[in-house]
Design a protein around this motif. Sequence first.
Motif, PDB file in Angstrom:
ATOM      1  N   LEU A  26      18.968 -24.176 -40.198  1.00 59.54           N
ATOM      2  CA  LEU A  26      19.400 -25.037 -39.066  1.00 59.54           C
ATOM      3  C   LEU A  26      19.716 -24.458 -37.718  1.00 59.54           C
ATOM      4  N   LEU A  39      18.570 -28.427 -49.625  1.00 63.55           N
ATOM      5  CA  LEU A  39      19.094 -27.829 -48.253  1.00 63.55           C
ATOM      6  C   LEU A  39      19.254 -26.387 -48.427  1.00 63.55           C
ATOM      7  N   LEU A  68      19.666 -35.292 -43.637  1.00 64.87           N
ATOM      8  CA  LEU A  68      18.947 -34.224 -43.946  1.00 64.87           C
ATOM      9  C   LEU A  68      18.510 -34.286 -45.501  1.00 64.87           C
ATOM     10  N   GLU A  69      19.415 -34.516 -46.629  1.00 64.92           N
ATOM     11  CA  GLU A  69      19.056 -34.725 -47.915  1.00 64.92           C
ATOM     12  C   GLU A  69      17.990 -35.988 -48.122  1.00 64.92           C
ATOM     13  N   MET A 106      22.696 -23.377 -46.286  1.00 71.84           N
ATOM     14  CA  MET A 106      21.974 -23.376 -45.304  1.00 71.84           C
ATOM     15  C   MET A 106      21.947 -22.227 -44.377  1.00 71.84           C
ATOM     16  N   LYS A 109      17.441 -23.664 -46.395  1.00 72.46           N
ATOM     17  CA  LYS A 109      16.433 -23.985 -44.952  1.00 72.46           C
ATOM     18  C   LYS A 109      17.442 -23.632 -43.931  1.00 72.46           C
ATOM     19  N   LEU A 154      29.311 -29.531 -38.541  1.00 71.18           N
ATOM     20  CA  LEU A 154      27.933 -29.632 -38.897  1.00 71.18           C
ATOM     21  C   LEU A 154      27.608 -28.017 -39.701  1.00 71.18           C
ATOM     22  N   VAL A 181      22.456 -20.982 -41.120  1.00 69.59           N
ATOM     23  CA  VAL A 181      23.056 -21.546 -39.517  1.00 69.59           C
ATOM     24  C   VAL A 181      22.670 -20.680 -38.552  1.00 69.59           C
ATOM     25  N   ASP A 227      24.912 -36.427 -40.617  1.00 71.36           N
ATOM     26  CA  ASP A 227      23.960 -35.553 -40.440  1.00 71.36           C
ATOM     27  C   ASP A 227      23.261 -34.886 -41.913  1.00 71.36           C
ATOM     28  N   LEU A 228      24.180 -34.616 -42.840  1.00 76.04           N
ATOM     29  CA  LEU A 228      23.855 -34.095 -44.074  1.00 76.04           C
ATOM     30  C   LEU A 228      23.029 -34.828 -44.912  1.00 76.04           C
ATOM     31  N   ALA A 287      26.687 -27.416 -43.274  1.00 76.51           N
ATOM     32  CA  ALA A 287      25.597 -26.699 -43.779  1.00 76.51           C
ATOM     33  C   ALA A 287      25.682 -25.287 -44.395  1.00 76.51           C
TER      34      ALA A 287
END
Length: 333
Positions: free
Chosen positions: A162, A157, A148-149, A184, A160, A175, A186, A144-145, A179
Amino acid sequence: VASLQGKNFMNIDELTDVELRDLLSLSAQLKKAYSSPSPPVLPRPCEGKSVSMIFQKRSTRTRVSTETGMALLGGHALFLGPQDVQLGVNESMRDTANVLSRFNSLILARVFAHTDVQLLAKHSSVPVINALSDLYHPLQALADLLTLEEHFGKGSLQGKVLTWVGDGNNVLHDLAMGAARLGMHVRVACPVGYEPNGEIMHRVEWHAQRSGGSYVMERDPMTAVAGAHVIVTDTWVSMGQEEEYERRMRDFEGFQVTRRMMEHGAKGSNAGRPACVFLHCLPRHPEEVTDEVFYDPARSLVFPEAENRMWTVMAVMLSLVGGGGRGCEVGES
Ligand code: CP
Ligand code: NVA
């Protein structure tokens, strides 16, 4: 590149910041090297290595990505389904770990209780990879990371938002951990009674404080997705919870990810790419996300995300057997 040689891969929390970043870089490097349209002779850094894959539950992505990835690296993977081995029926985790360690370079295991994969790790003399337990899914978080990258740009990231909408489950735990470690913000929106594990989320908060990210829990999904760059969900009924299906369908009402929710996320685009994207680890069911969002060609990253399961598990296996750093360089370093 940091090697994970001699370690296990149990969850994102146990990695160092450098190891997490290195695994993402190595995954991107492997993807580039092995998906080149006219590959030179591809390196086979895992020649002579093997991985036993214990599956106490079903799998499409984890099984196929590991088996195919190990073959690309020049090694061999063995699928051990619930009906194929003595484990759990006629043999203990301890004995299984001891025996497989003598045949294989790695053991990968998908189990129900996290304590089972910990037991395997305790008694194994080779590295153990957690391929999903009731608490964690670290291979999924890496994929997932990476996804996103790829979308937002490497190293971008930080800052950002999430937002996870739905069940506070195993996939969310890792996750959120990853994140938060990458800076990030979260946010989690889940119905009462379906909150993520409190101890794990304390760790998430701790990582967020170090990295300049944050973690908040919201009740209202619309509030949680406001301005979000990433909206992510998973099934409302994880494997092993099938008998709770009816109750969960009632309790998760209002938590389906819809176009209206996506439109509440970050607006506009960056360099022609949507500012708000959708993730789902799959397998997917229509109740947690509409077709319109799931198959949205611009905003939904679910299929690149699934593909990235292979590049990331390759990076994990290579790092654990001592590659990716010493004598096993792939592509440019
Ligand atoms: N996302 C994921 O782990 O899929 P599988 O259950 O198919 O392995
Ligand atoms: N939360 C899901 C993830 C499947 C990949 C489960 O545990 O079944």
